[in-house]
Design a protein around this motif. Structure first.
Motif, PDB file in Angstrom:
ATOM      1  N   PRO A 107       0.933  -1.249   0.000  1.00 43.19           N
ATOM      2  CA  PRO A 107       0.165   0.077  -0.135  1.00 43.19           C
ATOM      3  C   PRO A 107       0.992   1.331  -0.017  1.00 43.19           C
ATOM      4  O   PRO A 107       0.528   2.242  -0.655  1.00 43.19           O
ATOM      5  CB  PRO A 107      -1.044  -0.039   1.353  1.00 43.19           C
ATOM      6  CG  PRO A 107       0.153  -1.094   2.317  1.00 43.19           C
ATOM      7  CD  PRO A 107       0.628  -2.085   1.295  1.00 43.19           C
ATOM      8  N   LEU A 108       2.052   1.288   0.653  1.00 44.48           N
ATOM      9  CA  LEU A 108       2.737   2.301   0.638  1.00 44.48           C
ATOM     10  C   LEU A 108       3.421   2.630  -0.824  1.00 44.48           C
ATOM     11  O   LEU A 108       3.486   3.847  -1.018  1.00 44.48           O
ATOM     12  CB  LEU A 108       4.009   2.203   1.864  1.00 44.48           C
ATOM     13  CG  LEU A 108       4.900   3.471   2.032  1.00 44.48           C
ATOM     14  CD1 LEU A 108       4.275   4.590   2.500  1.00 44.48           C
ATOM     15  CD2 LEU A 108       5.949   3.092   3.101  1.00 44.48           C
ATOM     16  N   GLY A 109       3.735   1.523  -1.245  1.00 44.48           N
ATOM     17  CA  GLY A 109       4.579   1.780  -2.647  1.00 44.48           C
ATOM     18  C   GLY A 109       3.301   2.036  -3.691  1.00 44.48           C
ATOM     19  O   GLY A 109       3.781   2.963  -4.516  1.00 44.48           O
ATOM     20  N   CYS A 110       2.219   2.017  -3.325  1.00 45.48           N
ATOM     21  CA  CYS A 110       1.103   2.541  -4.399  1.00 45.48           C
ATOM     22  C   CYS A 110       1.214   4.050  -4.378  1.00 45.48           C
ATOM     23  O   CYS A 110       1.247   4.821  -5.422  1.00 45.48           O
ATOM     24  CB  CYS A 110      -0.165   2.234  -4.032  1.00 45.48           C
ATOM     25  SG  CYS A 110      -0.476   0.317  -4.389  1.00 45.48           S
ATOM     26  N   PHE A 111       1.326   4.597  -3.149  1.00 47.39           N
ATOM     27  CA  PHE A 111       1.309   6.185  -2.836  1.00 47.39           C
ATOM     28  C   PHE A 111       2.806   6.812  -3.398  1.00 47.39           C
ATOM     29  O   PHE A 111       2.848   7.567  -3.821  1.00 47.39           O
ATOM     30  CB  PHE A 111       1.234   6.512  -1.412  1.00 47.39           C
ATOM     31  CG  PHE A 111      -0.261   6.343  -0.996  1.00 47.39           C
ATOM     32  CD1 PHE A 111      -1.106   7.297  -1.397  1.00 47.39           C
ATOM     33  CD2 PHE A 111      -0.834   5.181  -0.148  1.00 47.39           C
ATOM     34  CE1 PHE A 111      -2.308   7.423  -0.821  1.00 47.39           C
ATOM     35  CE2 PHE A 111      -2.066   5.241   0.102  1.00 47.39           C
ATOM     36  CZ  PHE A 111      -2.982   6.423  -0.156  1.00 47.39           C
ATOM     37  N   VAL A 112       3.944   5.867  -3.222  1.00 50.14           N
ATOM     38  CA  VAL A 112       5.209   6.233  -3.706  1.00 50.14           C
ATOM     39  C   VAL A 112       5.093   6.449  -5.308  1.00 50.14           C
ATOM     40  O   VAL A 112       5.355   7.380  -5.781  1.00 50.14           O
ATOM     41  CB  VAL A 112       6.121   5.356  -3.224  1.00 50.14           C
ATOM     42  CG1 VAL A 112       7.489   5.500  -4.108  1.00 50.14           C
ATOM     43  CG2 VAL A 112       6.513   5.180  -1.914  1.00 50.14           C
ATOM     44  N   VAL A 113       4.342   5.533  -5.970  1.00 50.13           N
ATOM     45  CA  VAL A 113       4.087   5.730  -7.348  1.00 50.13           C
ATOM     46  C   VAL A 113       3.123   6.837  -7.580  1.00 50.13           C
ATOM     47  O   VAL A 113       3.691   7.567  -8.462  1.00 50.13           O
ATOM     48  CB  VAL A 113       3.713   4.278  -7.809  1.00 50.13           C
ATOM     49  CG1 VAL A 113       3.275   4.467  -9.429  1.00 50.13           C
ATOM     50  CG2 VAL A 113       4.538   3.133  -7.708  1.00 50.13           C
ATOM     51  N   TRP A 114       2.114   6.762  -7.166  1.00 49.80           N
ATOM     52  CA  TRP A 114       1.220   7.935  -7.543  1.00 49.80           C
ATOM     53  C   TRP A 114       1.603   9.274  -7.140  1.00 49.80           C
ATOM     54  O   TRP A 114       1.552   9.972  -7.872  1.00 49.80           O
ATOM     55  CB  TRP A 114      -0.027   7.877  -6.650  1.00 49.80           C
ATOM     56  CG  TRP A 114      -0.875   6.578  -6.923  1.00 49.80           C
ATOM     57  CD1 TRP A 114      -1.046   5.848  -8.001  1.00 49.80           C
ATOM     58  CD2 TRP A 114      -1.674   5.867  -6.065  1.00 49.80           C
ATOM     59  NE1 TRP A 114      -1.817   4.671  -7.838  1.00 49.80           N
ATOM     60  CE2 TRP A 114      -2.178   4.620  -6.717  1.00 49.80           C
ATOM     61  CE3 TRP A 114      -2.069   5.982  -4.572  1.00 49.80           C
ATOM     62  CZ2 TRP A 114      -3.193   3.784  -6.276  1.00 49.80           C
ATOM     63  CZ3 TRP A 114      -2.925   4.925  -4.010  1.00 49.80           C
ATOM     64  CH2 TRP A 114      -3.389   3.972  -4.717  1.00 49.80           C
ATOM     65  N   ARG A 115       2.453   9.521  -6.146  1.00 50.91           N
ATOM     66  CA  ARG A 115       3.249  10.684  -5.640  1.00 50.91           C
ATOM     67  C   ARG A 115       4.559  10.752  -6.506  1.00 50.91           C
ATOM     68  O   ARG A 115       5.087  12.277  -6.246  1.00 50.91           O
ATOM     69  CB  ARG A 115       3.199  11.028  -4.379  1.00 50.91           C
ATOM     70  CG  ARG A 115       1.848  10.991  -3.439  1.00 50.91           C
ATOM     71  CD  ARG A 115       2.220  11.201  -2.184  1.00 50.91           C
ATOM     72  NE  ARG A 115       1.066  11.563  -1.331  1.00 50.91           N
ATOM     73  CZ  ARG A 115       0.824  12.424  -0.337  1.00 50.91           C
ATOM     74  NH1 ARG A 115       1.745  13.449  -0.616  1.00 50.91           N
ATOM     75  NH2 ARG A 115      -0.363  12.647   0.073  1.00 50.91           N
ATOM     76  N   MET A 148       7.275   9.427  -5.656  1.00 50.32           N
ATOM     77  CA  MET A 148       8.348   9.732  -4.432  1.00 50.32           C
ATOM     78  C   MET A 148       9.283   8.616  -4.493  1.00 50.32           C
ATOM     79  O   MET A 148      10.036   8.380  -3.533  1.00 50.32           O
ATOM     80  CB  MET A 148       7.483   9.710  -3.169  1.00 50.32           C
ATOM     81  CG  MET A 148       6.582  10.875  -2.948  1.00 50.32           C
ATOM     82  SD  MET A 148       5.480  10.529  -1.630  1.00 50.32           S
ATOM     83  CE  MET A 148       6.779  10.126  -0.251  1.00 50.32           C
ATOM     84  N   ALA A 149       9.610   8.007  -5.666  1.00 53.29           N
ATOM     85  CA  ALA A 149      10.539   7.153  -5.968  1.00 53.29           C
ATOM     86  C   ALA A 149      11.849   7.296  -5.234  1.00 53.29           C
ATOM     87  O   ALA A 149      12.372   6.493  -4.420  1.00 53.29           O
ATOM     88  CB  ALA A 149      10.475   6.540  -7.229  1.00 53.29           C
ATOM     89  N   TYR A 150      12.401   8.404  -5.631  1.00 54.80           N
ATOM     90  CA  TYR A 150      13.853   8.864  -5.160  1.00 54.80           C
ATOM     91  C   TYR A 150      13.526   9.394  -3.625  1.00 54.80           C
ATOM     92  O   TYR A 150      14.703   8.938  -2.762  1.00 54.80           O
ATOM     93  CB  TYR A 150      14.270   9.922  -5.975  1.00 54.80           C
ATOM     94  CG  TYR A 150      15.651  10.234  -5.944  1.00 54.80           C
ATOM     95  CD1 TYR A 150      16.477   9.323  -5.363  1.00 54.80           C
ATOM     96  CD2 TYR A 150      16.102  11.588  -6.221  1.00 54.80           C
ATOM     97  CE1 TYR A 150      17.965   9.496  -5.307  1.00 54.80           C
ATOM     98  CE2 TYR A 150      17.702  11.912  -6.361  1.00 54.80           C
ATOM     99  CZ  TYR A 150      18.421  10.775  -5.782  1.00 54.80           C
ATOM    100  OH  TYR A 150      19.683  10.734  -5.772  1.00 54.80           O
ATOM    101  N   PHE A 151      12.408   9.680  -2.895  1.00 53.58           N
ATOM    102  CA  PHE A 151      12.445   9.971  -1.620  1.00 53.58           C
ATOM    103  C   PHE A 151      12.463   8.671  -1.116  1.00 53.58           C
ATOM    104  O   PHE A 151      13.249   8.626   0.128  1.00 53.58           O
ATOM    105  CB  PHE A 151      10.936  10.440  -1.602  1.00 53.58           C
ATOM    106  CG  PHE A 151      10.661  11.117  -0.057  1.00 53.58           C
ATOM    107  CD1 PHE A 151      11.121  12.357   0.331  1.00 53.58           C
ATOM    108  CD2 PHE A 151      10.196  10.099   0.793  1.00 53.58           C
ATOM    109  CE1 PHE A 151      10.885  12.854   1.615  1.00 53.58           C
ATOM    110  CE2 PHE A 151       9.660  10.650   2.129  1.00 53.58           C
ATOM    111  CZ  PHE A 151      10.296  11.890   2.276  1.00 53.58           C
ATOM    112  N   GLY A 152      11.727   7.666  -1.424  1.00 53.55           N
ATOM    113  CA  GLY A 152      11.925   6.397  -0.857  1.00 53.55           C
ATOM    114  C   GLY A 152      13.406   5.747  -0.893  1.00 53.55           C
ATOM    115  O   GLY A 152      13.765   5.296   0.023  1.00 53.55           O
ATOM    116  N   ASP A 153      14.013   6.080  -2.108  1.00 53.06           N
ATOM    117  CA  ASP A 153      15.459   5.459  -2.051  1.00 53.06           C
ATOM    118  C   ASP A 153      16.368   6.194  -1.111  1.00 53.06           C
ATOM    119  O   ASP A 153      17.203   5.778  -0.462  1.00 53.06           O
ATOM    120  CB  ASP A 153      15.654   5.541  -3.576  1.00 53.06           C
ATOM    121  CG  ASP A 153      17.097   4.854  -4.030  1.00 53.06           C
ATOM    122  OD1 ASP A 153      17.120   3.482  -3.605  1.00 53.06           O
ATOM    123  OD2 ASP A 153      17.695   5.237  -4.848  1.00 53.06           O
ATOM    124  N   ALA A 154      16.184   7.591  -1.107  1.00 51.59           N
ATOM    125  CA  ALA A 154      17.004   8.255  -0.379  1.00 51.59           C
ATOM    126  C   ALA A 154      16.634   7.986   1.432  1.00 51.59           C
ATOM    127  O   ALA A 154      17.709   7.740   1.907  1.00 51.59           O
ATOM    128  CB  ALA A 154      16.615   9.713  -0.444  1.00 51.59           C
TER     129      ALA A 154
END
Length: 265
Positions: free
Chosen positions: A22-30, A32-38
């Motif tokens: 579920p968190l990954g869905c919001f990462v994709v929608w927003r 935020m991929a680089y935010f998650g990676d950082a």
């Protein structure tokens, strides 16, 4: 049943998949991929600090990941582009973490486990932490699901509905820090972002609703964990990277099927 290391590893992989979906869905929608990676890269500094102060790896990684995410959120828009700020903080935290680990005796040999995961060594305690963390993440997302969706779709609509988008961003930040902390043992800090993004991206083309995308992403993540572990056992390959490879193959396969279906239509 939990005496078998493969059973514990499989349950750990499924637990991380349920937290990340579920968190990954919001990462994709927003986007935020680089935010998650950082945030994930910063966790290695948390590992070093946890080992230095002899506290739980989970606590150390979660605290530093949360501090990193909150720092980026506060500093964003204050003279630096978001990608620049993420790049500086992510690589700095990773570098300082690796240097700090090198000063700790008896840790150097375990460094690869923290970077790429060591799911086959998951203990019963680790399993409890992983599933406990996953339950907290899922509960957070379910509690704020409608508000998070509204804030993601349109901030002005969120304000009009009496919501605070920055508060919803904080919920995602906390959930991301917890997910990073529980996933370190399974896939390591360098592959956490992959487990957030790839299953969600693979589920996107199969879903008609946001809720369906979250459930399908969880299923893809769980299948990737189980199949990746079996592949690693048979082929004698690293377990964490093998799980990510299976997720990538599923993403590619589902996209190819989708393109062919569109072509036939």
């Amino acid at each position: 049943m939990l005496d078998d290391f493969m059973t514990r590893a499989t349950l750990a992989g499924i637990g991380v998949a349920f937290a990340a979906a579920p968190l990954g869905c919001f990462v994709v929608w927003r986007r935020m991929a680089y935010f998650g990676d950082a945030t994930a890269h910063a966790a290695i500094l948390g590992v070093a600090l946890a080992l230095a102060f002899q506290i739980s790896i989970f606590v150390g990684a979660m605290v530093v990941a949360l501090v990193m995410a909150l720092t980026v959120t506060v500093l964003a828009g204050r003279g630096y582009a978001m990608d620049t700020l993420l790049g500086v903080l992510a690589h700095s935290a990773l570098a300082f973490g690796l240097v700090a680990v090198s000063f700790l005796s008896g840790v150097r040999l375990d460094l690869m486990a923290y970077l790429f995961g060591d799911i086959l060594s998951v203990s019963r305690t680790d399993l409890l932490v992983i599933w406990g963390g996953a339950a907290v993440v899922v509960a957070l997302i379910m509690w704020r699901w409608s508000a998070l969706l509204t804030s993601t779709l349109n901030e002005e609509l969120a304000y009009a509905s009496g919501l605070n988008p920055r508060q919803e961003q904080l919920v995602l930040t906390i959930a991301l820090a917890i997910t990073v902390a529980v996933a370190i043992k399974v896939v390591g800090v360098l592959l956490i972002a992959a487990m957030l993004i790839i299953p969600a991206a693979a589920a996107r083309g199969l879903s008609r609703t946001p809720e369906a995308m979250a459930f399908i992403a969880a299923a893809i993540g769980a299948i990737s964990a189980v199949a990746g572990l079996q592949g690693a056992y048979v082929l004698d390959t690293p377990a964490g990277p093998s799980i990510v490879c299976v997720a990538t193959l599923l993403f590619a396969g589902l996209n190819i099927v989708g393109w062919r279906s569109q072509g036939d239509g």
